[in-house]
Design a protein around this motif. Structure first.
Motif, PDB file in Angstrom:
ATOM      1  N   VAL A   1       3.239  10.276   2.279  1.00 34.81           N
ATOM      2  CA  VAL A   1       2.067  10.233   3.153  1.00 34.81           C
ATOM      3  C   VAL A   1       1.593  11.644   3.484  1.00 34.81           C
ATOM      4  O   VAL A   1       2.399  12.543   3.708  1.00 34.81           O
ATOM      5  CB  VAL A   1       2.343   9.469   4.467  1.00 34.81           C
ATOM      6  CG1 VAL A   1       2.628   8.007   4.211  1.00 34.81           C
ATOM      7  CG2 VAL A   1       3.463  10.110   5.258  1.00 34.81           C
ATOM      8  N   PRO A   2       0.280  11.858   3.513  1.00 34.30           N
ATOM      9  CA  PRO A   2      -0.245  13.148   3.951  1.00 34.30           C
ATOM     10  C   PRO A   2      -0.203  13.244   5.471  1.00 34.30           C
ATOM     11  O   PRO A   2       0.043  12.252   6.170  1.00 34.30           O
ATOM     12  CB  PRO A   2      -1.693  13.114   3.448  1.00 34.30           C
ATOM     13  CG  PRO A   2      -2.054  11.660   3.472  1.00 34.30           C
ATOM     14  CD  PRO A   2      -0.784  10.922   3.116  1.00 34.30           C
TER      15      PRO A   2
ATOM     16  N   ALA B   1       0.841  -1.191   0.000  1.00 41.07           N
ATOM     17  CA  ALA B   1       0.000   0.000   0.000  1.00 41.07           C
ATOM     18  C   ALA B   1       0.879   1.245   0.000  1.00 41.07           C
ATOM     19  O   ALA B   1       1.905   1.283   0.692  1.00 41.07           O
ATOM     20  CB  ALA B   1      -0.924   0.016   1.217  1.00 41.07           C
ATOM     21  N   VAL B   2       0.472   2.233  -0.793  1.00 38.65           N
ATOM     22  CA  VAL B   2       1.180   3.518  -0.845  1.00 38.65           C
ATOM     23  C   VAL B   2       0.160   4.637  -0.720  1.00 38.65           C
ATOM     24  O   VAL B   2      -1.021   4.461  -1.050  1.00 38.65           O
ATOM     25  CB  VAL B   2       1.970   3.690  -2.171  1.00 38.65           C
ATOM     26  CG1 VAL B   2       3.042   2.633  -2.307  1.00 38.65           C
ATOM     27  CG2 VAL B   2       1.029   3.679  -3.373  1.00 38.65           C
ATOM     28  N   PRO B   3       0.574   5.803  -0.243  1.00 38.43           N
ATOM     29  CA  PRO B   3      -0.329   6.950  -0.245  1.00 38.43           C
ATOM     30  C   PRO B   3      -0.534   7.458  -1.671  1.00 38.43           C
ATOM     31  O   PRO B   3       0.358   7.324  -2.517  1.00 38.43           O
ATOM     32  CB  PRO B   3       0.402   7.983   0.611  1.00 38.43           C
ATOM     33  CG  PRO B   3       1.836   7.594   0.527  1.00 38.43           C
ATOM     34  CD  PRO B   3       1.883   6.111   0.354  1.00 38.43           C
ATOM     35  N   LYS B   4      -1.704   8.017  -1.933  1.00 38.42           N
ATOM     36  CA  LYS B   4      -1.996   8.495  -3.289  1.00 38.42           C
ATOM     37  C   LYS B   4      -1.162   9.725  -3.640  1.00 38.42           C
ATOM     38  O   LYS B   4      -0.841   9.968  -4.804  1.00 38.42           O
ATOM     39  CB  LYS B   4      -3.484   8.815  -3.408  1.00 38.42           C
ATOM     40  CG  LYS B   4      -3.977   8.881  -4.826  1.00 38.42           C
ATOM     41  CD  LYS B   4      -5.489   8.761  -4.900  1.00 38.42           C
ATOM     42  CE  LYS B   4      -5.929   8.601  -6.358  1.00 38.42           C
ATOM     43  NZ  LYS B   4      -7.394   8.392  -6.471  1.00 38.42           N
TER      44      LYS B   4
ATOM     45  N   ILE C   1      -2.063  -0.990  -3.715  1.00 37.50           N
ATOM     46  CA  ILE C   1      -3.213  -0.344  -3.098  1.00 37.50           C
ATOM     47  C   ILE C   1      -2.847   1.114  -2.841  1.00 37.50           C
ATOM     48  O   ILE C   1      -1.784   1.405  -2.272  1.00 37.50           O
ATOM     49  CB  ILE C   1      -3.562  -1.036  -1.767  1.00 37.50           C
ATOM     50  CG1 ILE C   1      -3.829  -2.531  -1.996  1.00 37.50           C
ATOM     51  CG2 ILE C   1      -4.743  -0.355  -1.080  1.00 37.50           C
ATOM     52  CD1 ILE C   1      -3.638  -3.381  -0.759  1.00 37.50           C
ATOM     53  N   GLU C   2      -3.699   2.047  -3.219  1.00 29.92           N
ATOM     54  CA  GLU C   2      -3.443   3.476  -2.967  1.00 29.92           C
ATOM     55  C   GLU C   2      -4.428   4.004  -1.926  1.00 29.92           C
ATOM     56  O   GLU C   2      -5.629   3.792  -2.037  1.00 29.92           O
ATOM     57  CB  GLU C   2      -3.551   4.285  -4.256  1.00 29.92           C
ATOM     58  CG  GLU C   2      -2.415   4.038  -5.234  1.00 29.92           C
ATOM     59  CD  GLU C   2      -2.349   5.071  -6.348  1.00 29.92           C
ATOM     60  OE1 GLU C   2      -3.272   5.914  -6.444  1.00 29.92           O
ATOM     61  OE2 GLU C   2      -1.387   5.046  -7.132  1.00 29.92           O
ATOM     62  N   LEU C   3      -3.890   4.696  -0.925  1.00 29.39           N
ATOM     63  CA  LEU C   3      -4.702   5.275   0.137  1.00 29.39           C
ATOM     64  C   LEU C   3      -4.793   6.780  -0.025  1.00 29.39           C
ATOM     65  O   LEU C   3      -3.789   7.448  -0.303  1.00 29.39           O
ATOM     66  CB  LEU C   3      -4.098   4.958   1.508  1.00 29.39           C
ATOM     67  CG  LEU C   3      -4.569   3.688   2.215  1.00 29.39           C
ATOM     68  CD1 LEU C   3      -4.118   2.455   1.459  1.00 29.39           C
ATOM     69  CD2 LEU C   3      -4.052   3.647   3.645  1.00 29.39           C
ATOM     70  N   GLU C   4      -5.991   7.309   0.171  1.00 32.74           N
ATOM     71  CA  GLU C   4      -6.198   8.765   0.145  1.00 32.74           C
ATOM     72  C   GLU C   4      -5.600   9.390   1.407  1.00 32.74           C
ATOM     73  O   GLU C   4      -5.709   8.839   2.486  1.00 32.74           O
ATOM     74  CB  GLU C   4      -7.696   9.078   0.094  1.00 32.74           C
ATOM     75  CG  GLU C   4      -8.370   8.610  -1.181  1.00 32.74           C
ATOM     76  CD  GLU C   4      -8.114   9.524  -2.365  1.00 32.74           C
ATOM     77  OE1 GLU C   4      -7.469  10.564  -2.153  1.00 32.74           O
ATOM     78  OE2 GLU C   4      -8.591   9.202  -3.461  1.00 32.74           O
TER      79      GLU C   4
ATOM     80  N   ASP D   1      -0.353   2.625   9.081  1.00 28.40           N
ATOM     81  CA  ASP D   1      -1.652   2.663   8.400  1.00 28.40           C
ATOM     82  C   ASP D   1      -1.554   1.981   7.037  1.00 28.40           C
ATOM     83  O   ASP D   1      -2.474   1.252   6.630  1.00 28.40           O
ATOM     84  CB  ASP D   1      -2.118   4.113   8.214  1.00 28.40           C
ATOM     85  CG  ASP D   1      -2.334   4.847   9.519  1.00 28.40           C
ATOM     86  OD1 ASP D   1      -2.763   4.198  10.494  1.00 28.40           O
ATOM     87  OD2 ASP D   1      -2.064   6.055   9.569  1.00 28.40           O
ATOM     88  N   LEU D   2      -0.449   2.211   6.324  1.00 31.42           N
ATOM     89  CA  LEU D   2      -0.246   1.576   5.029  1.00 31.42           C
ATOM     90  C   LEU D   2      -0.137   0.060   5.190  1.00 31.42           C
ATOM     91  O   LEU D   2      -0.750  -0.703   4.439  1.00 31.42           O
ATOM     92  CB  LEU D   2       1.016   2.125   4.370  1.00 31.42           C
ATOM     93  CG  LEU D   2       1.039   3.622   4.057  1.00 31.42           C
ATOM     94  CD1 LEU D   2       2.408   4.027   3.513  1.00 31.42           C
ATOM     95  CD2 LEU D   2      -0.053   4.006   3.064  1.00 31.42           C
ATOM     96  N   CYS D   3       0.639  -0.369   6.187  1.00 33.83           N
ATOM     97  CA  CYS D   3       0.802  -1.809   6.429  1.00 33.83           C
ATOM     98  C   CYS D   3      -0.523  -2.451   6.837  1.00 33.83           C
ATOM     99  O   CYS D   3      -0.827  -3.577   6.420  1.00 33.83           O
ATOM    100  CB  CYS D   3       1.849  -2.040   7.517  1.00 33.83           C
ATOM    101  SG  CYS D   3       3.542  -1.706   6.993  1.00 33.83           S
TER     102      CYS D   3
END
Length: 354
Positions: free
Chosen positions: A51-52, A17-20, A351-354, A59-61
């Motif tokens: 990360v924002p 997972a990475v931040p968008k 996976i991309e996280l907002e 959180d990504l993990c």
């Protein structure tokens, strides 16, 4: 060198997972257009993820783990070991982030929770430590959460580190199985005399944080940071990176007597492309055998190996058996290489996280 062989343990799945949010190298204020092009030509990095505010690598993990466990159909009560591998823990001293994630993920309280504070060599070390704990069969299933929030301890005014690195978190499933055909094989090492080569100096016990630690100092044009932020001795790191990893990989193949040129892939820490290409050529591997992911993800420290797996060879990993060598190297100084076979593992798209 420390050689280890782990039997009866297999990798069953990997996710990242990475931040968008993205940071682009050519937009860095300390680069001219020509300098930005030169930077990309040398390092291979065009952009990376950032990360924002309010988001952490845990959180990504966690997101990577939730998605992977669901895809694998593993019930959470079957997880016996949770290992969090990162230097950017939620709380640097205590408590362990693994315990926090054990609760957030809803794992049972009997699940062992461990933090392993390694950086760039962390993925290989995590496989070796978890594998050694599992091979006797008392621990059946393990969840490795490996990642780094490089932006947490770097100055955005330091061109030596900020433009090169990115944030990412991963999850890896390991399972005990006495029918596994191939053992995991490791070659691990370290040289503590190089401890100052990559360092966040004033954030610990020996050098505690003071008011002076927060003062940003200009070391030269394009290099400004405070004493809590990461500094890197470029020449020492370069000299280390073009010698030790290659020796480690070669030593692994010689000790365990396998033909390095016949492996499917070398998954090497994405330090930068110039360093990795020097290692590849010394080992006489083809370009097809050494995939790179740093172009759009940068150097994500302990997470570069899983990032490369899911972005570059996902279909191959899902389709059949693959013979892999993994190699991580970095702060400590530490290094490690693993010889691993995978067979039709779950490998989720990024996976991309907002």
């Amino acid at each position: 060198m420390a050689f280890l062989e782990v039997k009866n343990v297999a990798i069953k799945g990997v996710s990242v997972a990475v931040p968008k949010q993205v940071k682009v190298a050519k937009e860095m204020p300390y680069f001219t257009e020509i300098e930005a092009d030169n930077f990309t030509n040398v390092t291979g990095v065009v952009s990376s993820h950032l990360v924002p505010e309010g988001m952490t690598v845990s959180d990504l993990c966690q997101e990577a783990a939730e998605k992977l466990l669901l895809e694998a159909g593993w019930e959470k009560e079957t997880i016996d070991l949770l290992m969090f591998v990162s230097t950017s823990r939620d709380f640097y001293i205590c408590p362990n982030t693994s315990n926090i994630l054990q609760d957030k993920l809803g794992l049972r309280t009997e699940c062992i929770a461990l933090d392993l504070p390694f950086a760039c060599s962390g993925y290989v070390y995590a496989l070796s430590v978890a594998g050694m704990m599992m091979q006797c069969g008392q621990i059946k299933r393990a969840l490795l959460l490996v990642g780094e929030q490089t932006s947490a301890n770097q100055s955005h005014l330091d061109k030596t580190v900020w433009s090169l690195h990115g944030d990412a978190g991963s999850a890896t499933l390991l399972e005990y199985n006495p029918e596994v055909k191939h053992p995991m094989q490791f070659n691990l090492g370290g040289d503590g005399s190089g401890w100052e080569a990559i360092i966040c100096r004033e954030v610990g016990v020996r050098c505690p944080t003071t008011e002076e630690s927060l003062v940003v100092k200009k070391y030269e044009e394009g290099i400004e940071r405070n004493s809590m932020q990461c500094s890197m001795d470029g020449m020492s790191v370069f000299s280390f990176a073009i010698t030790r990893p290659g020796q480690c990989i070669k030593g692994l193949s010689e000790h365990f007597d396998f033909d390095l040129t016949q492996i499917d892939y070398l998954l090497i820490h994405q330090a930068n492309k110039m360093i990795d290409e020097k290692i590849r050529r010394k080992l006489k591997l083809t370009a097809e055998q050494v995939p790179y992911s740093m172009m759009y993800y940068g150097n994500t420290s302990s997470c570069t190996i899983p990032v490369t797996m899911v972005t570059q060879i996902r279909e191959k990993l899902e389709a059949g058996e693959n013979e892999l060598v993994m190699c991580g190297f970095g702060s400590g100084l530490s290094w490690g290489a693993a010889h691993v076979f995978t067979d039709k593992i779950i490998c989720l798209p990024v996976i991309e996280l907002e």
